[in-house]
Design a protein around this motif. Sequence first.
Motif, PDB file in Angstrom:
ATOM      1  N   TYR A 292       0.827  -1.214   0.000  1.00 37.25           N
ATOM      2  CA  TYR A 292       0.000   0.000   0.000  1.00 37.25           C
ATOM      3  C   TYR A 292       0.859   1.262   0.000  1.00 37.25           C
ATOM      4  O   TYR A 292       0.520   2.258  -0.646  1.00 37.25           O
ATOM      5  N   THR A 296       0.484   3.947  -2.886  1.00 37.75           N
ATOM      6  CA  THR A 296       0.069   5.302  -2.549  1.00 37.75           C
ATOM      7  C   THR A 296       1.100   6.311  -3.048  1.00 37.75           C
ATOM      8  O   THR A 296       0.739   7.363  -3.587  1.00 37.75           O
ATOM      9  N   ILE A 305      -7.545   6.123  -3.338  1.00 35.51           N
ATOM     10  CA  ILE A 305      -7.207   4.749  -2.945  1.00 35.51           C
ATOM     11  C   ILE A 305      -7.882   4.486  -1.602  1.00 35.51           C
ATOM     12  O   ILE A 305      -7.565   5.130  -0.593  1.00 35.51           O
ATOM     13  N   ALA A 327      -2.867   4.684   1.529  1.00 35.82           N
ATOM     14  CA  ALA A 327      -4.147   5.024   0.921  1.00 35.82           C
ATOM     15  C   ALA A 327      -4.478   6.503   1.164  1.00 35.82           C
ATOM     16  O   ALA A 327      -3.663   7.250   1.740  1.00 35.82           O
TER      17      ALA A 327
END
Length: 424
Positions: A292, A296, A305, A327
């Motif tokens: 992630y 990101t 996201i 995110a």
Amino acid sequence: AIEAVGAREILDSRGNPTVEVEVLLEDGTVSRAAVPSGASTGAFEAYELRDGDKGRYFGKGVRKAVDAVLDEIGPAVEGLDATDQRVVDATLIALDGTENKGRLGANALLGVSLATARAAADSADLPLFRYIGGPNAHILPVPLLNVINGGAHADTGVDIQEFFLVPHGAETFSEGLRWGVETYHTLKSLLKSKGLATGLGDEGGFAPELASNREALDLLLEAIEKAGFTPGTDIALGLDVASTEFFSDGVYNFEGVGRTSAEMNSYFADLVANFPLVTIEDPLAEDDWEGYAALTAELGDKVQIVGDDLFVTNPTRLQRGIDEDIANSILVKVNQIGTLTETLDAVSLAQRSGYTAILSHRSGETEDVTIAHLAVATDCGQIKTGAPARSERVAKYNELLRIEEELDTAAVYAGRSAFPRYTA
Ligand code: PGA
Ligand code: ZN
């Protein structure tokens, strides 16, 4: 003050039992709330208490949760002021006493929490959105219409769970909804003309057998144009990948190939470069914080996201995401956390931290329309509540039409402002 609390076992949209709670106030007000239920649930969600008695509903009965309301939770909140939502919810959390609401069940606790809010609003003769959001509640959300269902919500070979139409270019909610509905009907004709199935998945979207996930996106672009709209500017696209569902032993089993998170991330970068995507939910598995972080950093300034299984509406997990730049948006599901107070806390933490928030249904729903009110109450600007089909989905859209009418000239459609990162 709360005089009595009742509960019963009812059915959700998949024909599975769920909890409904009624709260009676001293002034005679009686209000109810029903609890939703997920299928692709995150491991970190609050606990949903089911009976496990195989002789009833294959073990899915909720009599234990109903009894928890009648025997323990109700008596604990009786006498409390229904407008003291935070005190009521703190009482529920303390009474349960566990980290994940595993003793009394998040389904039992949430029913009482939501029915209390509803009763307080009814008693004050205010619509729920206004009771919770006050005079500032005036933003109508952009609907994320899930019109193609795959993954755990359909029995097809499509790995991505949800494909959204996002009518962010409209002037009003009702116009945006109409654009989405017209495109949905056009998509149905298009599928038929290609000899593809038009049966519906759990959230009202079509569930055709497709060769790839990209084919679903191509079909949506074609349907948008055929319906007379411009892809991207009028109606954009979105995805809920629900990646946790096809992640095992460190590998993403996606489109028949085992992939690393870096390979998944380059797949997403390619999609973002080629399709008007404004939002991607759960692109990676619920514990792949490293993946992630990389995603990101690469795409976080271009696309929303969203963490669903990742954050599970939990302010503690969201705070970790904020601290580590993971995110940039949170999906908000009331039953993932189990009380209204914690739900509102998750939304305000997101909003204070530059994250967007999306009010969301579950794949197992009821006619309860609380989430439509919460979307407006929090001015969050986005709601995810399925395709414009199946009454448990349409109920939320219909309630938003009523709220738009009630707000009259004060109503503002979030529109493009809901997706500040999308620039294409
Ligand atoms: P669920 O799916 O309600 O089955 O968890 C919805 C989602 O993943 O957003
Ligand atoms: Zn999701």
